[in-house]
Design a protein around this motif. Structure first.
Motif, PDB file in Angstrom:
ATOM      1  N   LEU A 110       0.813  -1.213   0.000  1.00  0.00           N
ATOM      2  CA  LEU A 110       0.000   0.000   0.000  1.00  0.00           C
ATOM      3  C   LEU A 110       0.850   1.268   0.000  1.00  0.00           C
ATOM      4  N   LEU A 111       2.116   1.162   0.364  1.00  0.00           N
ATOM      5  CA  LEU A 111       2.980   2.340   0.384  1.00  0.00           C
ATOM      6  C   LEU A 111       3.155   2.926  -1.014  1.00  0.00           C
ATOM      7  N   GLU A 112       2.901   2.108  -2.044  1.00  0.00           N
ATOM      8  CA  GLU A 112       3.008   2.571  -3.430  1.00  0.00           C
ATOM      9  C   GLU A 112       1.636   2.846  -4.042  1.00  0.00           C
ATOM     10  N   ASP A 113       0.590   2.783  -3.235  1.00  0.00           N
ATOM     11  CA  ASP A 113      -0.767   2.941  -3.749  1.00  0.00           C
ATOM     12  C   ASP A 113      -1.011   4.367  -4.235  1.00  0.00           C
ATOM     13  N   SER A 114      -1.846   4.509  -5.268  1.00  0.00           N
ATOM     14  CA  SER A 114      -2.156   5.840  -5.794  1.00  0.00           C
ATOM     15  C   SER A 114      -2.970   6.668  -4.805  1.00  0.00           C
ATOM     16  N   ASP A 115      -3.691   6.007  -3.907  1.00  0.00           N
ATOM     17  CA  ASP A 115      -4.421   6.711  -2.849  1.00  0.00           C
ATOM     18  C   ASP A 115      -3.425   6.985  -1.721  1.00  0.00           C
ATOM     19  N   ARG A 116      -2.908   8.189  -1.683  1.00  0.00           N
ATOM     20  CA  ARG A 116      -1.840   8.504  -0.733  1.00  0.00           C
ATOM     21  C   ARG A 116      -2.332   8.544   0.710  1.00  0.00           C
ATOM     22  N   SER A 117      -3.606   8.785   0.924  1.00  0.00           N
ATOM     23  CA  SER A 117      -4.115   8.736   2.298  1.00  0.00           C
ATOM     24  C   SER A 117      -4.076   7.302   2.817  1.00  0.00           C
ATOM     25  N   LEU A 118      -4.315   6.342   1.916  1.00  0.00           N
ATOM     26  CA  LEU A 118      -4.235   4.932   2.292  1.00  0.00           C
ATOM     27  C   LEU A 118      -2.779   4.550   2.549  1.00  0.00           C
ATOM     28  N   ALA A 119      -1.883   5.055   1.712  1.00  0.00           N
ATOM     29  CA  ALA A 119      -0.453   4.785   1.881  1.00  0.00           C
ATOM     30  C   ALA A 119       0.049   5.351   3.204  1.00  0.00           C
ATOM     31  N   ALA A 120      -0.360   6.577   3.508  1.00  0.00           N
ATOM     32  CA  ALA A 120       0.066   7.220   4.756  1.00  0.00           C
ATOM     33  C   ALA A 120      -0.463   6.464   5.965  1.00  0.00           C
ATOM     34  N   GLY A 121      -1.707   6.026   5.895  1.00  0.00           N
ATOM     35  CA  GLY A 121      -2.288   5.267   6.994  1.00  0.00           C
ATOM     36  C   GLY A 121      -1.581   3.945   7.202  1.00  0.00           C
ATOM     37  N   ALA A 122      -1.219   3.279   6.113  1.00  0.00           N
ATOM     38  CA  ALA A 122      -0.491   2.009   6.217  1.00  0.00           C
ATOM     39  C   ALA A 122       0.867   2.211   6.876  1.00  0.00           C
ATOM     40  N   ALA A 123       1.547   3.301   6.495  1.00  0.00           N
ATOM     41  CA  ALA A 123       2.855   3.591   7.095  1.00  0.00           C
ATOM     42  C   ALA A 123       2.732   3.855   8.588  1.00  0.00           C
ATOM     43  N   ARG A 124       1.721   4.595   8.974  1.00  0.00           N
ATOM     44  CA  ARG A 124       1.523   4.902  10.395  1.00  0.00           C
ATOM     45  C   ARG A 124       1.214   3.633  11.195  1.00  0.00           C
ATOM     46  N   ILE A 125       0.376   2.764  10.665  1.00  0.00           N
ATOM     47  CA  ILE A 125       0.033   1.523  11.360  1.00  0.00           C
ATOM     48  C   ILE A 125       1.262   0.620  11.497  1.00  0.00           C
ATOM     49  N   LEU A 126       2.070   0.554  10.438  1.00  0.00           N
ATOM     50  CA  LEU A 126       3.298  -0.245  10.509  1.00  0.00           C
ATOM     51  C   LEU A 126       4.259   0.324  11.550  1.00  0.00           C
ATOM     52  N   HIS A 127       4.352   1.652  11.591  1.00  0.00           N
ATOM     53  CA  HIS A 127       5.230   2.278  12.592  1.00  0.00           C
ATOM     54  C   HIS A 127       4.752   1.964  14.003  1.00  0.00           C
ATOM     55  N   GLN A 128       3.459   2.127  14.239  1.00  0.00           N
ATOM     56  CA  GLN A 128       2.919   1.840  15.569  1.00  0.00           C
ATOM     57  C   GLN A 128       3.015   0.368  15.908  1.00  0.00           C
ATOM     58  N   GLY A 129       3.106  -0.467  14.879  1.00  0.00           N
ATOM     59  CA  GLY A 129       3.246  -1.907  15.104  1.00  0.00           C
ATOM     60  C   GLY A 129       4.671  -2.344  15.340  1.00  0.00           C
ATOM     61  N   GLY A 130       5.606  -1.371  15.309  1.00  0.00           N
ATOM     62  CA  GLY A 130       6.989  -1.697  15.641  1.00  0.00           C
ATOM     63  C   GLY A 130       8.009  -1.463  14.551  1.00  0.00           C
ATOM     64  N   GLU A 131       7.575  -1.023  13.368  1.00  0.00           N
ATOM     65  CA  GLU A 131       8.523  -0.782  12.272  1.00  0.00           C
ATOM     66  C   GLU A 131       8.963   0.687  12.322  1.00  0.00           C
ATOM     67  N   ALA A 132      10.029   0.958  13.029  1.00  0.00           N
ATOM     68  CA  ALA A 132      10.457   2.320  13.325  1.00  0.00           C
ATOM     69  C   ALA A 132      10.733   3.154  12.073  1.00  0.00           C
ATOM     70  N   LYS A 133      11.284   2.544  11.045  1.00  0.00           N
ATOM     71  CA  LYS A 133      11.676   3.317   9.862  1.00  0.00           C
ATOM     72  C   LYS A 133      10.492   3.900   9.104  1.00  0.00           C
ATOM     73  N   MET A 134       9.296   3.454   9.399  1.00  0.00           N
ATOM     74  CA  MET A 134       8.119   4.002   8.739  1.00  0.00           C
ATOM     75  C   MET A 134       7.863   5.451   9.146  1.00  0.00           C
ATOM     76  N   LEU A 135       8.382   5.858  10.306  1.00  0.00           N
ATOM     77  CA  LEU A 135       8.257   7.256  10.704  1.00  0.00           C
ATOM     78  C   LEU A 135       9.098   8.129   9.771  1.00  0.00           C
ATOM     79  N   ASP A 136      10.302   7.690   9.458  1.00  0.00           N
ATOM     80  CA  ASP A 136      11.152   8.409   8.505  1.00  0.00           C
ATOM     81  C   ASP A 136      10.455   8.496   7.144  1.00  0.00           C
ATOM     82  N   TRP A 137       9.838   7.399   6.750  1.00  0.00           N
ATOM     83  CA  TRP A 137       9.135   7.370   5.464  1.00  0.00           C
ATOM     84  C   TRP A 137       8.043   8.430   5.423  1.00  0.00           C
ATOM     85  N   LEU A 138       7.258   8.525   6.491  1.00  0.00           N
ATOM     86  CA  LEU A 138       6.177   9.509   6.552  1.00  0.00           C
ATOM     87  C   LEU A 138       6.705  10.939   6.508  1.00  0.00           C
TER      88      LEU A 138
END
Length: 327
Positions: free
Chosen positions: A259-287
């Protein structure tokens, strides 16, 4: 209100000579605590709860604020004020307040019990003996927050109780919280029972069961969520994403990373935030980097998720400097 403001101003004046003799870090802390005192006085005088919570969190003195609230609660008899104080205490997440919140969970006022359960959930409290009786409380709000708190405790021993009560719970929103809590508890033995709820006539029940299964890492839960993510309708896809809220990144990664490559950027942003909160620290940098490079509505989508993470300005700057886009 005016009286409380005058009190805060007087306190700062009286503290000024003492503050000057302290090192800068201590001066800052003294100032923050004076601000906490002022905000709590304003709360007692009728200031809005959300505003008070925001300002207390900004002061970064949650434990001190919790101590002062406990003192105020012991001498407050007004029903509305007690509720507001408990709501603020619950939102602070101060570990030292756990015993007091446990006592408030047995309070005679149902809103106070509800906020107390909410606070114990925020602390991921293991006080099962306090929270379990609340699952049969007369108040819908109390039952709902107790179920959520028990799920957040991560104690597999509560899974069977939660799923058993879900079978007989008359209120759909409480039933939904019970089913999600089963998954959050980590009791994989209840996966088969959760699957039964996927065929419920109630949409909220089906979605809650799927979310609980996603928390357990069940293929049936991911299949349910991935079907929604693959839909054409934007709203339906958002529903699919919501099923991964709170799911650990290792379990959610296979579904959310694409979903990080999805054309719906709100969906991509939400996926990144959920991954970060789930323990993937680098997703904060991505956001942060995605927001830095975006414009217009896309930028707003990233900023919405960063706001939910309460990202500090200095933390954002550090990420941008590390990436070499900010000096």
């Amino acid at each position: 209100m005016r009286t409380s403001l005058r009190f805060a101003g007087l306190a700062l004046v009286l503290l000024a000579p003492l503050a000057l003799a302290l090192p800068p870090s201590a001066q800052k802390r003294l100032s923050n605590r004076a601000e906490v005192d002022a905000q709590l006085q304003q709360l007692v005088a009728g200031a809005p709860v959300p505003t008070t919570i925001s300002r207390l969190q900004y002061a970064n003195e949650e434990e001190y604020a919790a101590e002062q609230i406990q003192l105020l609660m012991r001498k407050t008899v007004d029903e509305r004020t007690r509720r507001n104080l408990t709501a603020v205490l619950a939102a602070l997440g101060a570990r030292g307040a756990e015993p007091f919140l446990a006592r408030l969970a047995r309070d005679g006022d149902s809103p106070v019990r509800m906020y107390a359960a909410q606070g114990l959930g925020k602390l991921r409290s293991r006080r099962v003996e306090v929270l379990t009786p609340l699952l049969e409380d007369k108040s819908l709000g109390v039952r709902k927050e107790a179920a959520k708190a028990l799920g957040l405790s991560g104690n597999p021993k509560v899974g069977k109780t939660l799923v058993t009560l879900a079978r007989t719970e008359p209120e759909p929103e409480v039933r939904a919280e019970l089913l999600v809590a089963v998954g959050r508890s980590g009791d994989s033995k209840q996966a088969a029972t959760l699957k039964e709820f996927l065929s419920s006539d109630s949409e909220s029940t089906r979605f809650a069961a799927a979310r609980g299964l996603c928390h357990l890492g069940s293929p049936e839960g991911f299949a349910f969520a991935n079907k929604l993510l693959g839909a054409q309708d934007r709203f339906v896809r958002r529903q699919g994403l919501e099923l991964f809220e709170g799911v650990p990144a290792p379990k959610a990664r296979a579904s959310l990373k694409p979903l990080l490559e999805d054309s719906d950027r709100s969906l991509a942003a939400g996926a990144a935030r959920i991954l970060h909160q789930g323990g993937e620290a680098k997703m904060l940098d991505w956001l942060v980097l995605a927001s830095f490079n975006a414009e217009g509505q896309e930028k707003l989508a990233y900023e919405k998720e960063l706001e939910a993470l309460r990202l500090a300005d200095d933390q954002r700057s550090a990420i941008l400097r590390k990436a070499g886009v900010l000096k």
